[in-house]
Design a protein around this motif. Structure first.
Motif, PDB file in Angstrom:
ATOM      1  N   ARG A   6       0.831  -1.195   0.000  1.00 44.43           N
ATOM      2  CA  ARG A   6       0.000   0.000   0.000  1.00 44.43           C
ATOM      3  C   ARG A   6       0.877   1.262   0.000  1.00 44.43           C
ATOM      4  N   LEU A   7       0.398   2.248  -0.767  1.00 43.29           N
ATOM      5  CA  LEU A   7       1.094   3.535  -0.868  1.00 43.29           C
ATOM      6  C   LEU A   7       0.107   4.642  -0.536  1.00 43.29           C
ATOM      7  N   TYR A   8       0.501   5.526   0.380  1.00 41.38           N
ATOM      8  CA  TYR A   8      -0.297   6.699   0.719  1.00 41.38           C
ATOM      9  C   TYR A   8       0.390   7.917   0.115  1.00 41.38           C
ATOM     10  N   ILE A   9      -0.370   8.695  -0.671  1.00 39.17           N
ATOM     11  CA  ILE A   9       0.232   9.860  -1.322  1.00 39.17           C
ATOM     12  C   ILE A   9      -0.601  11.109  -1.062  1.00 39.17           C
ATOM     13  N   ARG A  10       0.088  12.208  -0.942  1.00 40.92           N
ATOM     14  CA  ARG A  10      -0.530  13.534  -0.868  1.00 40.92           C
ATOM     15  C   ARG A  10       0.191  14.422  -1.866  1.00 40.92           C
ATOM     16  N   LEU A  11      -0.516  14.849  -2.908  1.00 40.30           N
ATOM     17  CA  LEU A  11       0.110  15.700  -3.907  1.00 40.30           C
ATOM     18  C   LEU A  11       0.390  17.084  -3.331  1.00 40.30           C
ATOM     19  N   ARG A  12       1.524  17.627  -3.682  1.00 42.28           N
ATOM     20  CA  ARG A  12       1.842  18.999  -3.288  1.00 42.28           C
ATOM     21  C   ARG A  12       0.952  19.949  -4.080  1.00 42.28           C
ATOM     22  N   HIS A  13       0.625  21.076  -3.455  1.00 37.26           N
ATOM     23  CA  HIS A  13      -0.300  22.010  -4.116  1.00 37.26           C
ATOM     24  C   HIS A  13       0.356  22.698  -5.319  1.00 37.26           C
ATOM     25  N   ARG A  14       1.563  23.191  -5.137  1.00 36.27           N
ATOM     26  CA  ARG A  14       2.263  23.920  -6.210  1.00 36.27           C
ATOM     27  C   ARG A  14       3.752  23.649  -6.080  1.00 36.27           C
ATOM     28  N   VAL A  15       4.378  23.350  -7.220  1.00 39.75           N
ATOM     29  CA  VAL A  15       5.804  23.035  -7.247  1.00 39.75           C
ATOM     30  C   VAL A  15       6.467  23.897  -8.317  1.00 39.75           C
ATOM     31  N   GLN A  16       7.571  24.530  -7.977  1.00 37.56           N
ATOM     32  CA  GLN A  16       8.319  25.314  -8.947  1.00 37.56           C
ATOM     33  C   GLN A  16       9.347  24.428  -9.635  1.00 37.56           C
ATOM     34  N   VAL A  17       9.382  24.507 -10.966  1.00 39.07           N
ATOM     35  CA  VAL A  17      10.300  23.696 -11.759  1.00 39.07           C
ATOM     36  C   VAL A  17      11.029  24.594 -12.753  1.00 39.07           C
ATOM     37  N   GLN A  18      12.085  24.054 -13.327  1.00 41.67           N
ATOM     38  CA  GLN A  18      12.882  24.771 -14.307  1.00 41.67           C
ATOM     39  C   GLN A  18      12.531  24.302 -15.714  1.00 41.67           C
ATOM     40  N   PRO A  19      12.781  25.117 -16.732  1.00 47.16           N
ATOM     41  CA  PRO A  19      12.564  24.664 -18.105  1.00 47.16           C
ATOM     42  C   PRO A  19      13.388  23.404 -18.410  1.00 47.16           C
ATOM     43  N   LYS A  20      12.767  22.462 -19.123  1.00 45.21           N
ATOM     44  CA  LYS A  20      13.376  21.201 -19.547  1.00 45.21           C
ATOM     45  C   LYS A  20      13.699  20.276 -18.371  1.00 45.21           C
ATOM     46  N   GLN A  21      13.143  20.558 -17.210  1.00 50.68           N
ATOM     47  CA  GLN A  21      13.413  19.728 -16.037  1.00 50.68           C
ATOM     48  C   GLN A  21      12.611  18.432 -16.092  1.00 50.68           C
ATOM     49  N   HIS A  22      13.216  17.341 -15.619  1.00 48.95           N
ATOM     50  CA  HIS A  22      12.499  16.091 -15.429  1.00 48.95           C
ATOM     51  C   HIS A  22      11.867  16.117 -14.034  1.00 48.95           C
ATOM     52  N   VAL A  23      10.560  15.940 -13.991  1.00 50.41           N
ATOM     53  CA  VAL A  23       9.819  15.997 -12.733  1.00 50.41           C
ATOM     54  C   VAL A  23       9.500  14.569 -12.294  1.00 50.41           C
ATOM     55  N   TYR A  24       9.973  14.215 -11.107  1.00 51.15           N
ATOM     56  CA  TYR A  24       9.804  12.854 -10.603  1.00 51.15           C
ATOM     57  C   TYR A  24       8.717  12.821  -9.529  1.00 51.15           C
ATOM     58  N   PHE A  25       8.316  11.606  -9.194  1.00 48.25           N
ATOM     59  CA  PHE A  25       7.249  11.422  -8.207  1.00 48.25           C
ATOM     60  C   PHE A  25       7.599  12.078  -6.874  1.00 48.25           C
ATOM     61  N   GLY A  26       8.836  11.973  -6.462  1.00 51.82           N
ATOM     62  CA  GLY A  26       9.257  12.581  -5.207  1.00 51.82           C
ATOM     63  C   GLY A  26       9.195  14.095  -5.219  1.00 51.82           C
ATOM     64  N   ASP A  27       9.148  14.709  -6.414  1.00 52.10           N
ATOM     65  CA  ASP A  27       9.059  16.165  -6.510  1.00 52.10           C
ATOM     66  C   ASP A  27       7.636  16.666  -6.302  1.00 52.10           C
ATOM     67  N   VAL A  28       6.637  15.875  -6.696  1.00 50.63           N
ATOM     68  CA  VAL A  28       5.263  16.368  -6.719  1.00 50.63           C
ATOM     69  C   VAL A  28       4.409  15.822  -5.584  1.00 50.63           C
ATOM     70  N   ALA A  29       4.946  14.903  -4.773  1.00 55.66           N
ATOM     71  CA  ALA A  29       4.094  14.273  -3.758  1.00 55.66           C
ATOM     72  C   ALA A  29       4.869  13.960  -2.496  1.00 55.66           C
ATOM     73  N   GLN A  30       4.145  13.959  -1.389  1.00 60.92           N
ATOM     74  CA  GLN A  30       4.601  13.364  -0.145  1.00 60.92           C
ATOM     75  C   GLN A  30       3.968  11.979  -0.064  1.00 60.92           C
ATOM     76  N   TYR A  31       4.692  11.010   0.438  1.00 64.91           N
ATOM     77  CA  TYR A  31       4.143   9.657   0.404  1.00 64.91           C
ATOM     78  C   TYR A  31       4.721   8.809   1.526  1.00 64.91           C
ATOM     79  N   ILE A  32       3.968   7.750   1.838  1.00 64.84           N
ATOM     80  CA  ILE A  32       4.383   6.752   2.817  1.00 64.84           C
ATOM     81  C   ILE A  32       4.248   5.391   2.158  1.00 64.84           C
ATOM     82  N   VAL A  33       5.318   4.619   2.183  1.00 62.09           N
ATOM     83  CA  VAL A  33       5.332   3.300   1.558  1.00 62.09           C
ATOM     84  C   VAL A  33       6.380   2.463   2.272  1.00 62.09           C
TER      85      VAL A  33
END
Length: 209
Positions: A6-33
């Motif tokens: 089981r995975l519990y996730i909470r998406l972050r409300h707003r995330v600042q990123v850079q142009p051409k950046q690769h956005v990973y799961f750890g960047d957009v969410a808090q989670y427990i697994v």
């Protein structure tokens, strides 16, 4: 892996990123697994920023779950909190020109000064000060400066206390009314962006059918 992982996730409300950046799961969410999956899930690619993305990107939780299931097929996902996260693309900013900053500062200074003077003229503040002076001293005085000077200083001090800032220094931790209004505006703007994105997705689905 067990089917009941089981995975519990909470998406972050707003995330600042850079142009051409690769956005990973750890960047957009808090989670427990489970610890053995934590690092693996953190590195799952969710989105790659492209020039076509412009300024704001809305990432829906369904897209996140899809990416997670591709990596871990039997993962059970529990969603806590918002169903979308907003990626704000931050582009390099040029330093503002001194002449432009000076022009805006002078414009705001003169405009605010005129607004205060016009308000005082509308409510006959001079006449009020003259009347107060006569009530206290019993004498007529066309320019009661010992009332007008403290009153003028009080306006400036009151504005500092109201906005809770002296230049960049905050007086205390309590947010100012301007910061609260900006927060409410940002919340409304984010909600509009999410709703607009959902309508665009529905329109594309209807066009495809």
């Amino acid at each position: 892996m067990a089917s009941n992982e089981r995975l519990y996730i909470r998406l972050r409300h707003r995330v600042q990123v850079q142009p051409k950046q690769h956005v990973y799961f750890g960047d957009v969410a808090q989670y427990i697994v489970a610890p053995d999956l934590e690092q693996r899930l953190r590195q799952i690619l969710i989105h790659t920023v492209t020039p076509e993305d412009k300024h704001l990107i809305v990432i829906d939780v369904m897209k996140v779950i899809e990416r997670l299931r591709e990596a871990v097929p039997h993962l059970e996902v529990e969603i806590l909190g918002p169903n979308q996260t907003i990626l704000e693309i931050v582009y390099p900013q040029k330093s503002p020109k001194f002449v432009l900053v000076l022009f805006v500062w002078i414009l705001l200074f003169i405009g605010s000064g005129l607004a205060i003077m016009n308000f005082h003229e509308d409510v006959s503040m001079l006449a009020v000060h003259q009347r107060i002076y006569k009530m206290i001293t019993g004498m007529e005085e066309p320019h009661p400066l010992w009332l007008q000077i403290p009153y003028s200083l009080g306006i400036g001090i009151g504005m500092i206390l109201f906005f809770n800032h002296v230049f960049k220094k905050r007086l205390n931790e309590e947010p100012s009314p301007l910061e609260v209004e900006m927060f409410n505006y940002q919340q409304s703007l984010d909600q509009y962006v999410v709703m607009h994105e959902n309508k665009e997705v529905e329109k594309k689905l209807n066009d495809n059918t």
